[in-house]
Design a protein around this motif. Structure first.
Motif, mmCIF file in Angstrom:
data_model
loop_
_atom_site.group_PDB
_atom_site.id
_atom_site.type_symbol
_atom_site.label_atom_id
_atom_site.label_comp_id
_atom_site.label_asym_id
_atom_site.label_seq_id
_atom_site.Cartn_x
_atom_site.Cartn_y
_atom_site.Cartn_z
ATOM 1 N N GLN A 2 42.640 55.193 49.421
ATOM 2 C CA GLN A 2 42.088 53.896 49.760
ATOM 3 C C GLN A 2 41.236 54.025 51.005
ATOM 4 O O GLN A 2 41.730 54.138 52.102
ATOM 5 C CB GLN A 2 43.228 52.909 50.054
ATOM 6 C CG GLN A 2 43.766 52.215 48.838
ATOM 7 C CD GLN A 2 42.793 51.193 48.282
ATOM 8 O OE1 GLN A 2 42.051 51.446 47.368
ATOM 9 N NE2 GLN A 2 42.798 50.009 48.861
ATOM 10 N N GLN A 3 39.910 54.000 50.842
ATOM 11 C CA GLN A 3 39.151 53.924 52.072
ATOM 12 C C GLN A 3 38.523 52.560 52.079
ATOM 13 O O GLN A 3 37.660 52.288 51.278
ATOM 14 C CB GLN A 3 37.959 54.864 52.149
ATOM 15 C CG GLN A 3 37.997 56.131 51.441
ATOM 16 C CD GLN A 3 36.586 56.715 51.490
ATOM 17 O OE1 GLN A 3 35.617 56.110 51.082
ATOM 18 N NE2 GLN A 3 36.496 57.885 52.054
ATOM 19 N N PHE C 13 33.416 54.975 46.534
ATOM 20 C CA PHE C 13 34.639 55.241 47.307
ATOM 21 C C PHE C 13 35.103 56.629 46.910
ATOM 22 O O PHE C 13 35.722 56.786 45.865
ATOM 23 C CB PHE C 13 35.735 54.236 46.966
ATOM 24 C CG PHE C 13 35.410 52.826 47.346
ATOM 25 C CD1 PHE C 13 35.438 52.424 48.668
ATOM 26 C CD2 PHE C 13 35.083 51.896 46.372
ATOM 27 C CE1 PHE C 13 35.150 51.125 49.007
ATOM 28 C CE2 PHE C 13 34.802 50.597 46.713
ATOM 29 C CZ PHE C 13 34.825 50.207 48.038
ATOM 30 N N ALA C 18 32.136 52.542 42.501
ATOM 31 C CA ALA C 18 32.498 51.143 42.302
ATOM 32 C C ALA C 18 31.272 50.319 41.936
ATOM 33 O O ALA C 18 31.336 49.431 41.085
ATOM 34 C CB ALA C 18 33.153 50.583 43.560
ATOM 35 N N SER C 38 38.205 43.744 34.666
ATOM 36 C CA SER C 38 38.816 44.213 35.903
ATOM 37 C C SER C 38 38.294 45.608 36.264
ATOM 38 O O SER C 38 38.178 46.461 35.400
ATOM 39 C CB SER C 38 40.326 44.242 35.708
ATOM 40 O OG SER C 38 40.935 44.544 36.917
ATOM 41 N N GLY C 39 37.977 45.779 37.536
ATOM 42 C CA GLY C 39 37.577 47.107 38.004
ATOM 43 C C GLY C 39 36.123 47.453 37.764
ATOM 44 O O GLY C 39 35.709 48.584 37.998
ATOM 45 N N CYS C 40 35.310 46.493 37.316
ATOM 46 C CA CYS C 40 33.926 46.837 36.992
ATOM 47 C C CYS C 40 33.027 46.775 38.214
ATOM 48 O O CYS C 40 31.856 47.104 38.144
ATOM 49 C CB CYS C 40 33.387 45.905 35.914
ATOM 50 S SG CYS C 40 33.121 44.226 36.496
ATOM 51 N N GLY C 41 33.549 46.342 39.365
ATOM 52 C CA GLY C 41 32.754 46.367 40.584
ATOM 53 C C GLY C 41 32.251 45.006 41.045
ATOM 54 O O GLY C 41 31.404 44.923 41.928
ATOM 55 N N LYS C 42 32.774 43.921 40.473
ATOM 56 C CA LYS C 42 32.309 42.590 40.856
ATOM 57 C C LYS C 42 32.607 42.287 42.318
ATOM 58 O O LYS C 42 31.724 41.914 43.099
ATOM 59 C CB LYS C 42 33.016 41.516 40.000
ATOM 60 C CG LYS C 42 32.911 41.731 38.520
ATOM 61 C CD LYS C 42 33.677 40.662 37.766
ATOM 62 C CE LYS C 42 35.168 40.635 38.048
ATOM 63 N NZ LYS C 42 35.937 41.663 37.349
ATOM 64 N N THR C 43 33.886 42.469 42.682
ATOM 65 C CA THR C 43 34.279 42.167 44.052
ATOM 66 C C THR C 43 33.508 43.039 45.039
ATOM 67 O O THR C 43 33.039 42.566 46.077
ATOM 68 C CB THR C 43 35.793 42.379 44.227
ATOM 69 O OG1 THR C 43 36.461 41.476 43.354
ATOM 70 C CG2 THR C 43 36.216 42.126 45.647
ATOM 71 N N THR C 44 33.361 44.297 44.690
ATOM 72 C CA THR C 44 32.633 45.201 45.577
ATOM 73 C C THR C 44 31.204 44.714 45.785
ATOM 74 O O THR C 44 30.699 44.716 46.911
ATOM 75 C CB THR C 44 32.655 46.628 45.011
ATOM 76 O OG1 THR C 44 34.004 46.979 44.723
ATOM 77 C CG2 THR C 44 32.065 47.614 45.979
HETATM 78 N N1 LIG Z 1 38.613 50.180 49.093
HETATM 79 C C1 LIG Z 1 38.544 50.860 47.947
HETATM 80 N N2 LIG Z 1 38.850 52.167 47.921
HETATM 81 C C2 LIG Z 1 38.762 52.882 46.781
HETATM 82 N N3 LIG Z 1 38.390 52.378 45.598
HETATM 83 C C3 LIG Z 1 38.076 51.083 45.548
HETATM 84 C C4 LIG Z 1 38.134 50.258 46.717
HETATM 85 N N4 LIG Z 1 37.764 49.005 46.369
HETATM 86 C C5 LIG Z 1 37.497 49.062 45.054
HETATM 87 N N5 LIG Z 1 37.671 50.294 44.562
HETATM 88 C C6 LIG Z 1 37.462 50.731 43.177
HETATM 89 O O1 LIG Z 1 36.182 50.331 42.791
HETATM 90 C C7 LIG Z 1 36.197 49.808 41.485
HETATM 91 C C8 LIG Z 1 35.640 48.400 41.476
HETATM 92 O O2 LIG Z 1 36.526 47.555 42.185
HETATM 93 P P1 LIG Z 1 36.290 46.008 42.337
HETATM 94 O O3 LIG Z 1 37.357 45.481 43.225
HETATM 95 O O4 LIG Z 1 34.898 45.750 42.730
HETATM 96 O O5 LIG Z 1 36.544 45.514 40.859
HETATM 97 P P2 LIG Z 1 36.526 44.030 40.293
HETATM 98 O O6 LIG Z 1 35.456 44.004 39.292
HETATM 99 O O7 LIG Z 1 36.488 43.042 41.382
HETATM 100 O O8 LIG Z 1 37.911 43.971 39.523
HETATM 101 P P3 LIG Z 1 38.998 42.783 39.462
HETATM 102 O O9 LIG Z 1 38.546 41.857 38.406
HETATM 103 O O10 LIG Z 1 40.246 43.516 39.076
HETATM 104 O O11 LIG Z 1 39.080 42.162 40.816
HETATM 105 C C9 LIG Z 1 37.626 49.902 41.009
HETATM 106 O O12 LIG Z 1 37.764 51.067 40.222
HETATM 107 C C10 LIG Z 1 38.418 50.028 42.255
HETATM 108 O O13 LIG Z 1 39.565 50.798 42.029
#
Ligand SMILES: Nc1ncnc2c1ncn2[C@@H]1O[C@H](COP(=O)(O)OP(=O)(O)OP(=O)(O)O)[C@@H](O)[C@H]1O
Ligand SMILES: [Mg+2]
Lengths: 302, 276, 364
Positions: A2-3, C13, C18, C38-44
């Motif tokens: 986790q970074q 990451f 991401a 989930s996990g597609c990178g929206k939040t990022t």
């Molecule tokens: N701080 C972090 N360190 C390492 N990997 C990360 C970090 N934040 C996100 N990821 C990875 O990046 C990818 C995208 O994460 P993100 O949170 O953007 O997904 P998401 O689309 O918001 O999913 P969800 O609907 O589950 O919230 C995921 O594979 C997640 O594991």
């Protein structure tokens, strides 16, 4: 891995860490190396060697381990043996076992009985050193002490505890004093066992003892290791028995901590005292590393 | 049959529980009665007419009163402040900054601080304080205690800081707050229970500590209660039991109050450190 | 008010990509939903806009400023977090006006603004309570209030409705849409709920594996999904996707499935030159474009009834066609009467047929 983006920049975090860091450096890291340095000198409190100590090599250590006197009463070896007995009986057998027993006894029980006993144990643990020492002084007194009054009522006799059985007294005292920690630790360990585990075992027909042996103990193994090592470390370093016996009579309760004190501050032989302190620290270090190693092997998240 | 077994089990339970209870109580009985007994000796006797005369005698001893209400208080409060403040700052940094190996640092420190204990490091600590010119000062005692307690305090505090949701601080960041501001406005109010716990723990440790003031202090004016309690002796060198008993009780009261406070407020349990 | 532009932005990451090489442009006042599993990178992506993450490469602009390396506080944004991130030790009023306090506004002015915002969000009566003493929906509004209180240029929402129960969620959804239109602020909204995205967005950006695979107005994305992934993600129940093979002759095109052969006269033109004879394709049929038929005609698919689920205004009829299941939404007051295992036919509208290459790409 986790970074995450840090919520605090590195320079800012260093400022936050600075005050504690200075303390830790001066009062923990520095003494460790200082004591090593002093232990190779003949430094004393007063006199010529106070200002200008000489390097004496391993002399202080050789003296401690001089085979002619090593095990003689009042010498380092004898003190180590006493400490070993003290740690084994009061820490491992006393505190850990009694703590486990108490936690097990009150496991899954609630109510005032449990509250009372636990509070009493905690009281014994948190009261100031000198106060419990005085209380035990009175408790163990040959003629008026509570213990002997009870024993003589039962017709067992009136030993003079602090004179004739000093090590036994100190061991019981230390068990009494420190059991609360183990009790609390095991109580919280028991609490973390999912009830379904035990119910499954109960349904399968396991009796109380089998449940303890097969389900509970394996589940709380890490807690047991943690407890064993911490308690051993603390007991090994404790100074409190000094308040009860002063290390006597005739050095019979002179733990290494008391031995250090006597060498360094009764006779003010700092070089010699440092050598003892150094050996204590090395023993502590072995415990600490052993602990880390075991926890690592258990793959426990720290 | 079942009723018999049930009754038997209850009896065994109560008998065992009383044995445990007596083990922990009997040594303290003397402390419960002697302070109120004008003629107290080492035996446990319920006083015919309980009185506060012993306490009155104690309060006449200015040296002992100062030791308790001034010296012990200064030393315990001073170390408590330092430990709580610095541990909170450090725990926040260790929790929130991307410092490589920060978990190793905090865990290593706790272990190292249990290696370099007050008893093993007596000599260098004495020499250190001597060098700093702080022998026989409150400050010396406060500093030494603080240094020893800080690693564990940081460890306890980290648990509290780690449990603050990161989104709290992120939303403050988006709102435009500086790191210090976030620390003061968001983190500190939320970890206040943790700070209370650490403060109480530090206070009790210093309040009851004997060895460090015993080594570092010389003059009676600076002695805390832990050392001053040895002053109730007759000319002949035997302890004056009545006064010692009353003084012991007075000296214990703050610890009892803090215990009750923590127990009432947070429940007395493990904080931080030990979990599987 | 401001536009938001991404140019080749990546966030890695370690070895996890991401967000990968994302470019888009959101215009002033637009409401854009980032949609994906989930996990597609929206939040990022959202956190990159907020400045809570720093891009590994690429460039981000808000308005006419490059913000790629700016701190969150210098970007002039308001953000609603999934867990609302309300400070438990502050009153609702203090929570709402925290951004103003940080900007040095006096207590009286803050109180006034808190009342203003709270009134428009219908939480004015809660100002002196604490977050623990109000309901989930009220907490959500409070966190919206805090995001709008300093009139930012851009709103960011990270699944703000996901902690609400179904009924409240619909209510809050309409409310958010209303609020955004009233304020006319650029909004970027993360969700994995396609209905939410359809309902709210001016444009939807569908994300998969750290990339934006399609971006466009909701109906366009719905009607012309760029890939089978998008086709499958939007719509409930999702589009039926069937493996087929194309037989091209001079006059006509034939879609050959496991249990059916369909003639596609009108659309054969669009296939010429794009696909080759005998190529394996994927045919997509939206459930609402399928109807019950009585017997086999040239545009129908035969199968066995697998399940019939009456939903009130419509019923879902699922047929087992070869090894696949095909679902149809049949509108009408009475659900069709058929027994499981019976043979049945589904008629489709040929002009509504979607065709994708085996790789998932849409054939225009
Ligand atoms: N701080 C972090 N360190 C390492 N990997 C990360 C970090 N934040 C996100 N990821 C990875 O990046 C990818 C995208 O994460 P993100 O949170 O953007 O997904 P998401 O689309 O918001 O999913 P969800 O609907 O589950 O919230 C995921 O594979 C997640 O594991
Ligand atoms: Mg997310």
């Amino acid at each position: 891995m986790q970074q995450r983006r840090s919520l605090l920049s590195i320079p800012a975090s260093l400022l936050f860490l600075l005050p504690a860091g200075v303390f830790v450096f001066i009062f923990i890291i520095l003494p460790f190396f200082w004591i090593a340095a002093v232990s190779f000198t003949n430094r004393t409190l007063t006199g010529r060697t106070a200002v200008d100590p000489e390097y004496v090599g391993l002399a202080n250590y050789l003296r401690l381990f001089d085979p002619d006197r090593f095990l003689r009463s009042g010498e380092f070896g004898a003190s180590l043996v006493i400490t070993g007995q003290f740690v084994f009986f009061s820490a491992i057998v006393g505190q850990v076992l009694l703590g486990l027993l108490l936690a097990w006894f009150f496991f899954n029980r609630k109510g005032w009985v449990r509250e009372t006993v636990q509070t009493l144990a905690i009281l014994a643990w948190i009261m100031p050193d000198v106060v419990v020492a005085f209380a035990w002084f009175a408790f163990l007194d040959r003629d008026a002490g509570t213990l002997n009054q009870i024993l003589s009522t039962l017709g067992i006799g009136k030993p003079d505890w602090l004179i004739n059985l000093p090590l036994v007294s100190v061991i019981i005292f230390n068990t009494w004093r420190g059991t609360a920690f183990s009790m609390l630790l095991f109580t919280s360990a028991f609490g973390s066992i999912p009830p379904s585990h035990l119910e499954t075992a109960a349904v399968a027909g396991a009796n109380t003892w089998q449940r303890l042996r097969d389900i509970i103990l394996p589940l709380i193994r890490t807690h047991i290791i943690t407890d064993l090592i911490l308690i051993t470390l603390w007991t090994f370093n404790t100074f409190t028995p000094f308040l009860l016996t002063g290390g006597g009579p005739a050095f019979q309760t002179e733990l290494v901590s008391i031995f250090t004190y006597r060498t360094a501050f009764k006779f003010f032989r700092f070089g010699q005292g440092s050598a003892v302190g150094m050996i204590m620290m090395l023993i502590n270090l072995v415990f600490a590393i052993f602990y880390l190693f075991l926890l690592r092997r258990q793959q426990v998240k720290l | 049959m079942r009723l018999v077994r049930y009754t038997l089990a209850r009896i065994v339970f109560y008998v065992t529980a009383s044995l445990f209870a007596s083990f922990f109580t009997l040594p303290l009985l003397w402390l419960a009665f002697a302070p109120f007994n004008e003629k107290a000796a080492l035996s446990v006797t319920v006083p015919d007419s309980p009185s506060l005369a012993n306490f009155g005698q104690v309060f006449k001893n200015t040296f002992a009163v100062r030791a308790l209400f001034q010296n012990s208080a200064i030393q315990a409060l001073g170390a408590m402040l330092i430990v709580t403040l610095f541990a909170t700052l450090a725990a926040y940094a260790l929790s929130r900054a991307n410092i490589r190996g920060k978990d190793l640092i905090s865990y290593g420190l706790v272990l190292f601080s249990s290696v370099v204990t007050g008893t093993a490091a007596m000599v260098p600590i004495f020499l250190l304080i001597f060098r700093l010119g702080l022998i026989n000062t409150h400050l010396g005692v406060i500093l030494v205690f603080s240094g020893g307690l800080l690693p564990a305090a940081i460890f306890i505090m980290r648990d509290f800081v780690d449990s603050i949701p990161r989104s709290y601080e992120e939303s403050a960041l988006v709102a435009g707050a500086s790191p210090w501001r976030i620390f003061m406005d968001i983190a500190v109010p939320i970890v206040r229970p943790g700070m209370m716990v650490v403060a109480v723990w530090a206070f009790v440790n210093v309040w009851g500590g004997f060895l460090i003031p015993f080594i570092l202090l010389r003059s009676p004016e600076k002695m805390p209660a832990a050392v001053a309690i040895y002053s109730f002796y007759t000319e002949a060198g035997t302890p004056i039991i009545t006064l010692t008993a009353a003084y012991s009780l007075l000296y214990t009261i703050p610890v009892l109050i803090l215990y009750l406070f923590v127990n009432w407020r947070y429940g007395f349990r493990f904080f931080g450190g030990i979990k599987s | 008010m401001a536009s938001v532009t991404f140019e080749g932005v990546s966030k890695h990451f370690g070895s996890v990509k991401a967000v990968h090489d994302v470019s888009f442009s959101i215009s002033d006042g637009e409401f854009v939903c980032l949609l994906g599993p989930s996990g597609c990178g929206k939040t990022t992506t959202l956190r990159l806009i907020a400045g809570l993450e720093q891009a590994t490469s690429g460039r981000i602009d808000i308005g006419d400023r490059e913000v790629t390396y700016l701190n969150p506080k210098d970007r002039d944004i308001g953000m609603v977090f999934q867990d609302y991130a309300l400070y438990p030790h502050m009153t609702i009023a203090d929570n709402i006006t925290y951004p103003l306090k940080v900007r040095g506004l006096g207590a009286a002015a803050r109180r006034k603004r808190a009342e203003e915002v709270a009134t428009s969000l219908q939480i004015a009566n809660l100002l002196d309570r604490r977050p623990g003493q109000i309901s989930g929906g009220q907490q959500q509004r409070t966190s919206v209030a805090r995001a709008v209180v300093h009139k930012p240029q851009v709103f960011l929402f990270d699944e703000p409705l996901s902690n609400l129960d179904a009924k409240l969620r619909l209510e809050a959804r309409s409310f958010l849409k209303h609020l955004q239109q009233e304020l006319g602020v650029t909004a970027i909204y993360v969700t994995h709920d396609q209905a939410e995205a359809m309902a709210l967005a001016d444009r939807i950006a569908v994300m998969e594996g750290g990339r934006v695979v399609q971006m466009g107005p909701p109906l366009e994305v719905y009607r012309q999904p760029a890939t089978t992934f998008v086709a499958n993600f939007l719509g409930s129940p999702p589009m039926n996707l069937l493996r087929v093979r194309l037989e091209l002759t001079k006059q006509q095109a034939m879609l050959v499935g496991e249990t059916f052969r369909l003639q596609l006269p009108q659309i054969s033109e669009r296939l010429k030159g794009v696909v080759s004879e005998g190529e394996a394709l994927i045919a997509g049929l939206r459930p609402e474009h399928l109807h019950m038929a009585n017997d086999s005609d040239s545009w129908s698919i035969a199968g066995e009834v697998y399940a019939i689920e009456p939903l009130g205004p419509e019923a879902l009829v699922t047929l087992k066609v070869g090894d696949s299941l095909v679902t149809a939404r049949i509108f009408g007051d009475e659900p069709p009467k058929a027994n499981v295992g019976e043979k049945a036919y589904l008629l489709f509208e040929p002009e509504r047929l979607h065709l994708f290459k085996a790789s998932g790409e849409r054939i225009p």
